[in-house]
Structures are given as structure tokens and as C-alpha cells.
Design an enzyme around this catalytic site. Sequence first.
Site, PDB file in Angstrom:
ATOM      1  N   GLY A 155      32.807  -4.381  43.670  1.00 31.63           N
ATOM      2  CA  GLY A 155      32.338  -5.932  43.637  1.00 31.63           C
ATOM      3  C   GLY A 155      31.067  -6.180  42.821  1.00 31.63           C
ATOM      4  O   GLY A 155      31.021  -6.841  42.070  1.00 31.63           O
ATOM      5  N   ASP A 156      30.141  -5.030  42.999  1.00 28.00           N
ATOM      6  CA  ASP A 156      29.079  -5.173  42.245  1.00 28.00           C
ATOM      7  C   ASP A 156      29.108  -4.936  40.558  1.00 28.00           C
ATOM      8  O   ASP A 156      28.546  -5.700  40.004  1.00 28.00           O
ATOM      9  CB  ASP A 156      27.968  -3.926  42.458  1.00 28.00           C
ATOM     10  CG  ASP A 156      27.922  -3.904  43.907  1.00 28.00           C
ATOM     11  OD1 ASP A 156      27.780  -2.702  44.511  1.00 28.00           O
ATOM     12  OD2 ASP A 156      28.033  -4.775  44.771  1.00 28.00           O
TER      13      ASP A 156
HETATM   14  O1  TA6 Z   1      28.467  -2.401  47.201  1.00 27.07           O
HETATM   15  C1  TA6 Z   1      28.314  -1.063  47.397  1.00 27.07           C
HETATM   16  C2  TA6 Z   1      27.051  -0.762  48.025  1.00 27.07           C
HETATM   17  O2  TA6 Z   1      25.968  -0.981  46.899  1.00 27.07           O
HETATM   18  C3  TA6 Z   1      26.978   0.468  48.532  1.00 27.07           C
HETATM   19  O3  TA6 Z   1      26.802   1.725  47.453  1.00 27.07           O
HETATM   20  C4  TA6 Z   1      25.782   0.363  49.454  1.00 27.07           C
HETATM   21  O4  TA6 Z   1      24.496   0.530  48.732  1.00 27.07           O
HETATM   22  C5  TA6 Z   1      25.978  -0.964  50.139  1.00 27.07           C
HETATM   23  O5  TA6 Z   1      26.599  -1.777  48.845  1.00 27.07           O
HETATM   24  C6  TA6 Z   1      24.714  -1.870  50.423  1.00 27.07           C
HETATM   25  O6  TA6 Z   1      25.302  -2.740  50.796  1.00 27.07           O
HETATM   26  P1  TA6 Z   1      24.078  -4.087  51.488  1.00 27.07           P
HETATM   27  O7  TA6 Z   1      24.774  -5.033  51.918  1.00 27.07           O
HETATM   28  O8  TA6 Z   1      23.333  -3.209  52.661  1.00 27.07           O
HETATM   29  O9  TA6 Z   1      23.018  -4.321  50.314  1.00 27.07           O
END
Ligand code: TA6
Length: 307
Positions: free
Chosen positions: A252-253
Site C-alpha cells: 500500500g505504501d
Molecule cells: O504498511 C506496512 C507498514 O509500514 C509496516 O511495515 C509497519 O511499519 C506498519 O505499516 C506501520 O503501520 P502504522 O499504521 O502503525 O503506521
Amino acid sequence: MITTITLNPSVDRSYMIDDFEAGQIFRTSSYGATAGGKGLNVTRVASALGEKVLATGLLGGKSGEFIEAELDKVEGVSHDFVKIEGETRSCIAIVSAGGGQTEILESGPTVSERDLERFLTHYKSLVEKSSIIVASGSILAGMPKTIYTDLIKMAKEQNVPFLLDTSGIALQEGIKAGPTLVKPNLEELEAYVGRKLVNEADVVRAGKQLAENGIVYVVISLGGEGSIVIHHNNVYRVRLPKVEVINPVGSGDSMVAGFAVGLARNYDLIQTIKLASASGTANAVEQSTGSINLEKVQELMAQIVVE
Ligand code: TA6
């Protein structure tokens, strides 16, 4: 330059355990640690796509030092974080056979009022230097739930586009300021409208409800099923090629990074959607979280279907 904001960064630890089940003991020989948190995955992918990126947010302790050392190694990335008293968190991703994932996300440190003020002053100084701002991820305890609302308002005052990818109350509040783009997944969209979405027409209706806040692009990510993009009165159904998923964490990122790069380069919307979708898919076929292979992205772009 693209500025990324990670209010709650993370040392992302990933463990490959094919037959993972809770309640048992596993040893893994395949594991990794990356500078994570959503905004730092966006940072790495946007720079891999060829853009200059400035990463900011709040970092603390040994974990914060690890993240800065990791970012120093990334071509095209500069970073300028506010140092806080607390210790930056770690997040665990256990990836099992076929790309199934179990994630354990620490909440992170509590930010003091003084450190929060220092960050807001720092952010204000960066807005006018940014061509586009991307803020991704959860917020720290000690931050107002309206933190993203405040950041978006400051960016809009200077006509800097602001892409937001977060969840829960922070998303509900941030939406009120009308960011340029939001990327809820289905669960985040259902939480926003307060009802289960039973079919795609219902998802589109909910997305249009979200767009009424003056949001230019509403991107609803559906994992391997692709996405739905709403832009003014146009609705696009995006379908992905089937790939062998290794580690989907950060896809997603990576998609958000593709949108930021497409918008920064003034690509047309279809091209931007294809770049974003190919970037998300390219991340899923890599073992490391938040990483893409540029040739793979270009190959995948030709296979993305936009209806
Ligand atoms: O999207 C994946 C991720 O970046 C993970 O690697 C972990 O860091 C998580 O999301 C963090 O999510 P949050 O919603 O707590 O910022």
C-alpha cells in the site's frame, strides 16, 4: 522535491516462516530489518522510482539511530527528523508461505508537548520547499487526533498537494481538511462510513461520500484484487496481473509512492494509476519490505488494466 512525513516510524522486522502458527516455537533463517513505518516505505520506493525525497518525522533512541543510518544508504534520499526523548518503535511482520502475513505493530513512544512543538515548527519550514507532501502511518501518543488536519491546512495555505495514508481517528479527522489524495483500504473505508460494504457499487458509493470532503483522488486499495480510484465524477476499476507474492507488507505504501511520483511528474491519471499499481505489485514480489525493482515496475505497468 517530495517530502514524506512519518510521525511514527518503525524498525520493521520481517521473518519468513512458511508454516507459522501462533503458540509454537519457530526458528527462522530468513529475516530482515528495514527503516520502516509507512512514510519510510514511501520514501524508499519514491526514490527507487527516481525522485529526490526528503524524509522527516520524529525519531528517538537507538532505533532512531538505526533508521537514520539505513536512510543514509538510500540513493536520492535526504532526511531531517526531529529527535525526541522516547524510543522509536519496532514492528514485526511474520510472512508465511504464499505471502500470508501476520503483523504486530508497537504503538510507539509518547511525544512531549515540547517535542511536538519543535516538529510543527520544523514542518512549517519544509512546506514551501516541497513540491508534494506525503504523510503516511499512525500517530504518536501525545499528538492531537487532529495532527494531520493541522498539517494539511498548512500545506493547503501554500498550495502544496498533500497525500494522506493513515487509519482510524487520525484518518477521520484528516479527511475534514480535504487532502489531495487518501488511500483507505476496504477496512479503513468501512470504519469511516460506519457500515460493511457488500459489493463494489457500495464501495464506490462510500468512496464518493469520502470525496465530498474536497478530496481530489480517493484510492481504495483492495490488495491483490487491485483498487478503485475516484477522481471527480470518474470511477476507475484497476486490476492487477497475478504474481507470486513473497512479502506483501508495504505494498500500500509503494502504491502511494507511485501516486506521489506520477503527480510530481504531471503524468496523466491513467499513467499515474498504472505506475502506482505496478509499484505496489512490484513490492509484493520482493522479500524486503518497501522495496521495488524498477525494471519489474516497468514490465508490470504494461499489465495493469484500468477500466
Ligand atoms: O504498511 C506496512 C507498514 O509500514 C509496516 O511495515 C509497519 O511499519 C506498519 O505499516 C506501520 O503501520 P502504522 O499504521 O502503525 O503506521
